[in-house]
Design a protein around this motif. Structure first.
Motif, short mmCIF file in Angstrom:
data_model
loop_
_atom_site.label_atom_id
_atom_site.label_comp_id
_atom_site.label_asym_id
_atom_site.label_seq_id
_atom_site.Cartn_x
_atom_site.Cartn_y
_atom_site.Cartn_z
N ALA A 25 77.33 0.17 23.54
CA ALA A 25 77.26 -0.36 24.91
C ALA A 25 77.00 -1.86 24.89
O ALA A 25 77.60 -2.62 25.66
N LEU A 26 76.11 -2.31 24.01
CA LEU A 26 75.77 -3.72 23.94
C LEU A 26 76.96 -4.56 23.47
O LEU A 26 77.20 -5.65 24.01
N SER A 27 77.70 -4.06 22.52
CA SER A 27 78.89 -4.79 22.06
C SER A 27 79.88 -4.99 23.20
O SER A 27 80.45 -6.08 23.36
N ILE A 28 80.07 -3.96 24.00
CA ILE A 28 81.00 -4.05 25.12
C ILE A 28 80.47 -5.01 26.19
O ILE A 28 81.20 -5.86 26.69
N ALA A 29 79.19 -4.87 26.53
CA ALA A 29 78.60 -5.74 27.56
C ALA A 29 78.66 -7.20 27.13
O ALA A 29 78.91 -8.09 27.95
N ARG A 30 78.43 -7.46 25.85
CA ARG A 30 78.52 -8.85 25.36
C ARG A 30 79.95 -9.37 25.53
O ARG A 30 80.15 -10.47 26.03
N ALA A 31 80.93 -8.58 25.14
CA ALA A 31 82.32 -9.00 25.26
C ALA A 31 82.71 -9.24 26.72
O ALA A 31 83.50 -10.14 27.01
N ARG A 32 82.13 -8.48 27.62
CA ARG A 32 82.43 -8.62 29.05
C ARG A 32 81.61 -9.74 29.70
O ARG A 32 81.88 -10.10 30.84
N GLY A 33 80.58 -10.23 29.00
CA GLY A 33 79.73 -11.28 29.55
C GLY A 33 78.86 -10.78 30.69
O GLY A 33 78.54 -11.54 31.60
N ASP A 34 78.44 -9.54 30.61
CA ASP A 34 77.66 -8.92 31.69
C ASP A 34 76.16 -9.19 31.49
O ASP A 34 75.47 -8.44 30.82
N ALA A 35 75.67 -10.28 32.08
CA ALA A 35 74.29 -10.74 31.86
C ALA A 35 73.25 -9.74 32.37
O ALA A 35 72.14 -9.69 31.84
N MET A 36 73.56 -8.96 33.40
CA MET A 36 72.58 -8.01 33.93
C MET A 36 72.54 -6.74 33.07
O MET A 36 71.48 -6.15 32.89
N ALA A 37 73.67 -6.33 32.52
CA ALA A 37 73.71 -5.11 31.71
C ALA A 37 73.00 -5.30 30.38
O ALA A 37 72.38 -4.35 29.87
N ILE A 38 73.10 -6.48 29.81
CA ILE A 38 72.57 -6.70 28.46
C ILE A 38 71.09 -6.35 28.34
O ILE A 38 70.71 -5.61 27.44
N PRO A 39 70.20 -6.82 29.23
CA PRO A 39 68.80 -6.45 29.06
C PRO A 39 68.55 -4.95 29.26
O PRO A 39 67.70 -4.37 28.58
N TRP A 40 69.29 -4.32 30.15
CA TRP A 40 69.12 -2.87 30.33
C TRP A 40 69.49 -2.13 29.04
O TRP A 40 68.80 -1.21 28.63
N ILE A 41 70.57 -2.55 28.42
CA ILE A 41 71.01 -1.90 27.18
C ILE A 41 70.02 -2.18 26.05
O ILE A 41 69.68 -1.28 25.28
N ILE A 42 69.56 -3.42 25.96
CA ILE A 42 68.57 -3.75 24.92
C ILE A 42 67.29 -2.96 25.14
O ILE A 42 66.63 -2.54 24.18
N ASN A 43 66.94 -2.70 26.38
CA ASN A 43 65.79 -1.85 26.69
C ASN A 43 65.96 -0.47 26.06
O ASN A 43 65.03 0.08 25.48
N GLY A 44 67.15 0.09 26.17
CA GLY A 44 67.42 1.39 25.55
C GLY A 44 67.39 1.33 24.04
O GLY A 44 66.88 2.23 23.37
N LEU A 45 67.93 0.25 23.49
CA LEU A 45 67.89 0.07 22.05
C LEU A 45 66.45 -0.07 21.56
O LEU A 45 66.08 0.48 20.52
N ALA A 46 65.62 -0.78 22.32
CA ALA A 46 64.21 -0.92 21.96
C ALA A 46 63.52 0.45 21.93
O ALA A 46 62.73 0.74 21.03
#
Length: 156
Positions: free
Chosen positions: A56-77
């Motif tokens: 999910a994080l790889s895709i969000a980074r490629a899309r430049g989705d600044a709001m999704a990235i912290p939510w995904i990193i929260n799950g990874l944490a």
């Protein structure tokens, strides 16, 4: 998921994830990967949860989705903490919080619960000073640096 039917949630999310992949819909793939990661973690499938979050994080980074990235990193944490990698989890946790603030967002209820669970797990296994250092390290990272850190291979 919200009702506690984790197996039912897994089935529905997996079907939506497969459909998103088949249709080439990256938005659906990142959303369902992130959601399914939360479910898999709750089911005790920590490695799978981590893989889903990374995808999910790889895709969000490629899309430049600044709001999704912290939510995904929260799950990874959360997945990282469940695997016992507490210092890394604290770093990711601090990073997610800072990124969310920079993006002007806030935690939805399920993400807030996951964030707090990670804080609690880290608090049980690390001294306060170590937690503060790790969270500050994560908070100081730019979004590109933080995503690189989050996606970097973890030591075994």
């Amino acid at each position: 998921q919200m009702t506690g039917d984790l197996q039912g949630a897994r089935d529905v999310m997996t079907a939506r994830l497969e459909l998103g992949r088949a249709e080439g819909n990256e938005f659906v793939v990142w959303v369902e990967s992130a959601n399914l990661s939360m479910v898999e973690r709750k089911l005790g499938n920590f490695d799978h949860a981590e893989r889903l979050s990374r995808n999910a994080l790889s895709i969000a980074r490629a899309r430049g989705d600044a709001m999704a990235i912290p939510w995904i990193i929260n799950g990874l944490a959360a997945a990282t903490a469940a695997q016992g990698q507490l210092e890394r989890a604290a770093t990711l946790n601090g990073m997610a919080e800072a990124m969310l603030e920079r993006a002007g967002g806030e935690w939805p209820p399920d993400e807030l619960e996951q964030y707090e669970e990670t804080l609690a797990a880290v608090g049980k296994g690390l001294p306060p000073a170590a937690i503060e250092r790790a969270r500050a390290k994560g908070a100081a990272m730019s979004t590109p640096e933080g995503v690189d850190f989050a996606l970097a291979p973890t030591p075994v």
